[in-house]
Design an enzyme around this catalytic site. Structure first.
Site, PDB file in Angstrom:
ATOM      1  N   ASP A  71       0.748  -1.052   0.158  1.00 56.57           N
ATOM      2  CA  ASP A  71      -0.211   0.042   0.066  1.00 56.57           C
ATOM      3  C   ASP A  71       1.000   1.377  -0.123  1.00 56.57           C
ATOM      4  OD1 ASP A  71      -1.767   2.080   0.706  1.00 56.57           O
ATOM      5  OD2 ASP A  71      -2.761   0.942   2.094  1.00 56.57           O
ATOM      6  N   HIS A 110      17.428  13.319 -18.416  1.00 52.63           N
ATOM      7  CA  HIS A 110      15.906  13.074 -18.606  1.00 52.63           C
ATOM      8  C   HIS A 110      15.700  13.153 -20.099  1.00 52.63           C
ATOM      9  CE1 HIS A 110      13.553  14.130 -14.739  1.00 52.63           C
ATOM     10  NE2 HIS A 110      14.297  13.123 -14.664  1.00 52.63           N
TER      11      HIS A 110
HETATM   12  C1  MEV Z   1      11.560  14.188 -10.180  1.00 49.70           C
HETATM   13  O1  MEV Z   1      10.570  13.085 -10.262  1.00 49.70           O
HETATM   14  C2  MEV Z   1      12.376  14.216  -9.046  1.00 49.70           C
HETATM   15  C3  MEV Z   1      13.032  15.277  -8.676  1.00 49.70           C
HETATM   16  O2  MEV Z   1      12.532  16.336  -8.817  1.00 49.70           O
HETATM   17  C4  MEV Z   1      13.820  15.000  -7.163  1.00 49.70           C
HETATM   18  C5  MEV Z   1      14.777  16.211  -6.904  1.00 49.70           C
HETATM   19  O3  MEV Z   1      14.209  17.310  -7.156  1.00 49.70           O
HETATM   20  O4  MEV Z   1      15.502  16.042  -5.947  1.00 49.70           O
HETATM   21  C6  MEV Z   1      14.314  15.334  -9.604  1.00 49.70           C
END
Ligand code: MEV
Length: 445
Positions: A282, A389
């Site tokens: 969960d 990304h």
């Molecule tokens: C994105 O899913 C998560 C981040 O924003 C975490 C962070 O900023 O530490 C990259």
């Protein structure tokens, strides 16, 4: 069979080749893997037994984090998540942590909190005294309501009375701490609350209110730490020492600012939720516990922190300190009961992990959370988050445009370099590579 979580080049091979490798390395049966993972593992008929008004099921990607080593043991960690780069980030940071010896983790006993609210209490301290005087009787009643759990070595362990608000609120709450062994424990703890409430109200001379578990299960915490040598943190532009400074700076930012702490924690929950979902647990409960714990000091704080270890002298020379990360949060995960009984992919996940207890699972999930956090703060403190990304996004765009095999990487690289990560650009890149290879064949190259 040697259980390993190191598979260099794993992302380059096909889904079926990955399954074969993981099956061989973890002992998870390959037929079971196919049955559990084709189509998401759940048919509409089974789903209809889970929830109400079912029309069908909704699938999410099921990947594995690699390189994860916790307390000297390797784990191939299943992750269910829709966000690109979360699985890759966990795997690459886990590799950095391996260079410092892997994650070290410890976990509390699996104690959940059962809350029994009593209202209309005119004398709170007398009520508390009377309840505490009957502690043994109440714990016995609680155990009687959870015979199966007691037979497995769990049961009610302690009781506490808290007076809430001001006297005119006339409200107390009784906490019963229940050792849930390898169950998440929600049903057990709720059942216990309902079984003991009338007797508690009688002793308090009040009225029974709510009877439910608390998701702030702060007696069931997990703590993970890791050390990362500076050398493995260096990037093309920054030395490892500079990266450590950047990561410590990112940690301080989150410690000083709740707006940043929320995002910092979101990053580590990326990993923890993905493991929680893959193992049939969960995740809303884990999320609720994590954020309540983050705010326990009256100020929303990061669940993890990063520091530089002090420099030390070794054999007469100065040795720079490594980066040290620490994470602590409550973690109510189960390895028996609930969804696990019925969801084939959740059962497969546990087999693949080879965890013996719910506590061991909590340590692995928290380690993956710390890995995701490391990956995020390292990227943020160096190239920025978009570069990585985009590189991963480019791969999915290349696949969507029709690239396959080795072509995926080449097309992805071309559209990243062109700073044009679109389907059209990927199709142009595929055409270009195809005509270049035709030209090479025609000229006999
Ligand atoms: C994105 O899913 C998560 C981040 O924003 C975490 C962070 O900023 O530490 C990259």
């Amino acid at each position: 069979m040697t259980y390993t979580s190191r598979f260099p080049g794993f992302y380059k091979i096909s889904v079926l080749e990955r399954r074969a490798l993981v099956s061989e390395a973890t002992g998870a049966d390959s037929d079971e893997m196919e049955r559990a993972l084709e189509g998401g593992g759940l048919d509409a008929e089974t789903a209809d037994k889970f929830v109400e008004n079912v029309l069908g099921t909704y699938s999410l990607p099921y990947g594995v984090a690699l390189n994860v080593r916790v307390n000297g043991k390797d784990y191939v960690v299943p992750m269910v998540v829709e966000e690109p780069s979360v699985v890759a980030a966990a795997s690459s940071a886990a590799k950095l942590v391996r260079a410092g010896g892997g994650f070290r983790a410890e976990v509390d006993s699996p104690l959940m909190t059962s809350q029994i609210q009593i209202t209309g209490v005119t004398n709170a301290s007398a009520a508390a005294g009377n309840i505490l005087a009957h502690k043994a009787e109440i714990l016995h009643l609680a155990d009687r309501a959870a015979g199966g759990l007691v037979a497995r070595g769990g049961g009610a362990r302690d009781l506490e009375v808290r007076v809430l608000g001001v006297p005119s609120d006339r409200m107390i709450v009784v906490h019963i701490y229940v050792d849930c062994r390898d169950a998440m424990g929600a049903n057990l703890v709720n059942g216990i609350a309902e079984a003991v409430a009338d007797r508690i109200a009688e002793l308090a001379n009040g009225v029974v209110g709510l009877r439910i578990l608390s998701n702030l299960c702060d007696r069931r915490c997990v703590r993970v730490a890791c050390k990362v040598p500076a050398a493995v943190l260096a990037t093309d532009d920054l030395s490892g020492e500079q990266v450590i400074d950047g990561i410590v700076n990112a940690s301080r930012f989150a410690e000083l600012d709740p707006y940043r702490a929320a995002t910092h924690n979101k990053g580590l929950m990326n990993g923890i939720d993905a493991v929680t979902i893959a193992t049939g647990n969960d995740w809303r409960a884990v999320e609720a516990g994590a954020h309540a714990f983050a705010a326990r000091g009256g100020h929303y704080a990061p669940l993890s922190t990063w520091r530089r270890e002090p420099a030390r002298r070794e054999n007469g020379v100065n040795v720079d300190g490594m980066l040290i990360g620490r994470l602590e949060l409550p973690m109510a995960l189960g390895t028996v009961g609930g969804t696990l009984r019925v969801h084939p992919a959740a059962r497969l996940s546990l087999r693949m992990l080879g965890v013996e207890t719910a506590g061991e699972l909590a340590q692995v999930a928290a380690a993956v959370g710390l890995a995701n956090n490391l990956s995020a703060v390292r990227a943020l403190a160096t190239d920025g988050i978009q570069r990585g990304h985009m590189a991963l996004h480019a791969r999915s765009v290349a696949v969507a445009a029709g690239a396959g095999g080795a072509m995926v990487e080449r097309v992805a690289r071309m559209i990243v370099e062109a700073r044009d990560i679109t389907l059209e650009a990927a199709k142009r890149a595929i055409d270009l590579l195809a005509s270049a290879s035709e030209g090479a064949t025609a000229s006999g190259d």
